[in-house]
Design a protein around this motif. Structure first.
Motif, mmCIF file in Angstrom:
data_model
loop_
_atom_site.group_PDB
_atom_site.id
_atom_site.type_symbol
_atom_site.label_atom_id
_atom_site.label_comp_id
_atom_site.label_asym_id
_atom_site.label_seq_id
_atom_site.Cartn_x
_atom_site.Cartn_y
_atom_site.Cartn_z
ATOM 1 N N ILE A 1 0.087 -3.380 -2.260
ATOM 2 C CA ILE A 1 -1.056 -3.027 -3.098
ATOM 3 C C ILE A 1 -1.754 -4.035 -3.566
ATOM 4 O O ILE A 1 -1.225 -4.837 -4.253
ATOM 5 N N ALA A 2 -2.672 -4.491 -3.184
ATOM 6 C CA ALA A 2 -3.593 -5.529 -3.398
ATOM 7 C C ALA A 2 -4.792 -4.878 -4.241
ATOM 8 O O ALA A 2 -5.392 -3.767 -4.021
ATOM 9 N N GLY A 3 -5.726 -5.907 -4.983
ATOM 10 C CA GLY A 3 -6.779 -5.223 -5.749
ATOM 11 C C GLY A 3 -7.056 -6.027 -6.965
ATOM 12 O O GLY A 3 -6.336 -6.951 -7.421
ATOM 13 N N PRO A 4 -8.120 -6.036 -7.667
ATOM 14 C CA PRO A 4 -8.465 -6.719 -8.763
ATOM 15 C C PRO A 4 -7.632 -6.342 -9.886
ATOM 16 O O PRO A 4 -7.236 -4.858 -9.929
ATOM 17 N N THR A 5 -7.483 -7.220 -10.884
ATOM 18 C CA THR A 5 -6.777 -6.887 -12.109
ATOM 19 C C THR A 5 -7.329 -5.575 -12.869
ATOM 20 O O THR A 5 -8.556 -5.385 -12.703
ATOM 21 N N ALA A 6 -6.370 -5.161 -13.376
ATOM 22 C CA ALA A 6 -6.833 -3.519 -14.272
ATOM 23 C C ALA A 6 -7.293 -2.594 -13.357
ATOM 24 O O ALA A 6 -7.990 -1.678 -13.897
ATOM 25 N N SER A 7 -6.939 -2.630 -12.130
ATOM 26 C CA SER A 7 -7.605 -1.397 -11.224
ATOM 27 C C SER A 7 -6.417 -0.378 -11.013
ATOM 28 O O SER A 7 -6.886 0.498 -10.513
ATOM 29 N N GLY A 8 -5.321 -0.560 -11.441
ATOM 30 C CA GLY A 8 -4.396 0.483 -11.527
ATOM 31 C C GLY A 8 -3.255 0.403 -10.246
ATOM 32 O O GLY A 8 -2.738 1.180 -9.967
ATOM 33 N N LYS A 9 -2.944 -0.930 -9.951
ATOM 34 C CA LYS A 9 -2.109 -1.442 -8.911
ATOM 35 C C LYS A 9 -0.698 -0.875 -9.425
ATOM 36 O O LYS A 9 -0.119 -0.130 -8.505
ATOM 37 N N SER A 10 -0.225 -1.209 -10.483
ATOM 38 C CA SER A 10 0.983 -1.102 -10.753
ATOM 39 C C SER A 10 1.325 0.578 -10.719
ATOM 40 O O SER A 10 2.362 1.031 -10.394
ATOM 41 N N GLU A 11 0.530 1.326 -11.223
ATOM 42 C CA GLU A 11 0.799 2.888 -11.576
ATOM 43 C C GLU A 11 0.926 3.374 -9.939
ATOM 44 O O GLU A 11 2.016 4.125 -9.595
ATOM 45 N N LEU A 12 0.031 3.020 -9.177
ATOM 46 C CA LEU A 12 0.014 3.474 -7.651
ATOM 47 C C LEU A 12 1.489 2.851 -7.212
ATOM 48 O O LEU A 12 2.060 3.621 -6.365
ATOM 49 N N GLY A 13 1.701 1.516 -7.506
ATOM 50 C CA GLY A 13 3.253 1.281 -6.957
ATOM 51 C C GLY A 13 4.099 1.974 -7.359
ATOM 52 O O GLY A 13 5.159 2.070 -6.523
ATOM 53 N N MET A 14 4.248 2.245 -8.467
ATOM 54 C CA MET A 14 5.245 3.081 -9.148
ATOM 55 C C MET A 14 5.351 4.433 -8.679
ATOM 56 O O MET A 14 6.388 5.239 -8.138
ATOM 57 N N ALA A 15 4.294 5.303 -8.191
ATOM 58 C CA ALA A 15 4.236 6.552 -7.457
ATOM 59 C C ALA A 15 4.501 6.210 -6.160
ATOM 60 O O ALA A 15 5.333 7.167 -5.828
ATOM 61 N N LEU A 16 4.444 5.290 -5.349
ATOM 62 C CA LEU A 16 4.772 5.077 -4.205
ATOM 63 C C LEU A 16 6.102 4.941 -4.040
ATOM 64 O O LEU A 16 7.033 5.618 -3.214
ATOM 65 N N ALA A 17 6.645 4.063 -4.988
ATOM 66 C CA ALA A 17 8.029 3.832 -4.818
ATOM 67 C C ALA A 17 8.871 5.208 -5.063
ATOM 68 O O ALA A 17 10.114 5.296 -4.700
#
Length: 312
Positions: A9-25
């Motif tokens: 998951i790549a993308g600009p800062t503050a765009s919601g990468k971490s949350e998406l990462g958690m969801a996928l994990a």
RNA sequence: GCCUUGGUAGCUCAGUCGGUAGAGCAGUAGACUGAAAAUCUACGUGUCGGUGGUUCGAUUCCGCCCCAAGGCA
């Protein structure tokens, strides 16, 4: 025989990468491999928007807090560490998920940069940096590069001190121009599915502003003060991070806090733009509109197809 | 109500002795091979507040109006 599959998951800062990462994990029994050049540093939690203790207790996170703030780190080191983490995760039958905004690190993994095997030399860099202090010095460095490595000198701008210095560094250390280093064809050992998180610019910028305000409320100034208090140099690589470098003069020079805050916001916006430039160039990126309510579900479905190998 | 000073790019302002304008910041696009949250490159048209007048020609001069700040009542 197919390659092991890795999500990113790549993308600009503050765009919601971490949350998406958690969801996928959570959906796939995944573990997160941090792909961020600043979250590797210990005691730099607020300013790097590091995953929280709760998140880390729920899902294993790799390559977070692996360095002291006064230590250097490099892409080459990252490529090595990330491969080790990925192998480890795969060996346990779990799914590796790279999450972070450092385009250079992602590229090192997907395109397998051949980094030449020439580590940096801190003392030499200090010397070059000092010499590049004024226009005449920069010109001199570029001219020197012109004589030892005309190919690099041709494509490097005089003011691009970091790259001109690196090229000179490689030459001084090895006697060979960086442009002549072997770059054999690379075949990544993994198959990647890369998600790019995207938001309308105005929305992204207001999220950045809000995040910076929250960081300030959460005590970012104290975090920076503590780092300085333990003797971390303002010149340290870790202190070049956004949110850190702007707050240093508040303590060292009594600069007004509000200026630091607006500089942090501006620098974060510019950084987000640079990140977008980086990821847009990679046409393997699967872009997700983070404003959509169902993005997480969409991403899970796409990732599911990828992991099951049913993607055409 | 009167006087003064302003109203020019998203912001702060410069300027045109009348020939439709330019800096800084903001912003946008791009580069990127061991610092990468780093480093660097390129990009400046906007009813010159509105409206009449003078003029071959007005953002520039004149009148009136609107808005803002300050002053006097």
């Amino acid at each position: 025989m197919s390659k092991p599959k890795v999500l990113a998951i790549a993308g600009p800062t503050a765009s919601g990468k971490s949350e998406l990462g958690m969801a996928l994990a959570e959906s796939f029994g995944g573990e997160i491999v941090c792909m961020d050049s600043m979250q590797i540093y210990r005691r730099m939690d607020i300013g790097t928007a590091k995953p929280t203790a709760a998140e880390r207790a729920k899902i294993p996170h790799h390559l977070v807090d692996i360095r002291e703030p006064d230590q250097a780190y490099s892409v080459a080191q990252y490529a090595e560490d990330a491969k080790a983490a990925i192998s480890n995760i795969l060996a346990r039958g779990r799914v590796p998920i790279l999450v972070g905004g450092t385009g250079f690190y992602l590229r090192a993994l997907t395109h397998g940069l051949h980094l030449g095997g020439v580590p940096s030399d801190p003392k030499l860099r200090e010397r070059l940096k000092d010499e590049a202090g004024d226009a005449a010095g920069r010109k001199r460095l570029h001219e020197r590069l012109q004589t030892v490595d005309p190919v690099s000198a041709e494509r490097l701008h005089i003011n691009d001190v970091a790259r001109v210095s690196r090229a000179l560094e490689v030459y001084e250390l090895t006697g060979n121009p960086i442009s002549a280093l072997e770059q054999p064809a690379y075949d990544s050992p993994y198959e990647f599915l890369i998600f790019g998180t995207e938001l309308e610019r105005a929305a992204l910028y207001s999220r950045i502003d809000a995040r910076v305000d929250r960081m300030m409320a959460d005590g970012l100034p104290d975090e920076v003060k503590a780092l300085l208090g333990e003797g971390i140099s303002p010149r340290a690589q870790a202190m070049q991070g956004i949110g850190y470098k702007e707050l240093v003069p508040v303590f060292s020079n009594h600069d007004p806090l509000e200026h630091a805050v607006s500089d942090i916001k501006r620098n974060s916006r510019r950084y987000a733009k640079r990140q977008l430039t980086w990821f847009r160039r990679d046409n393997a990126v699967h872009w997700l509109d983070m404003a959509e309510k169902t993005v997480h579900t969409q991403a899970v479905n796409i990732a599911k197809a990828f992991l099951e190998g049913t993607n055409a």
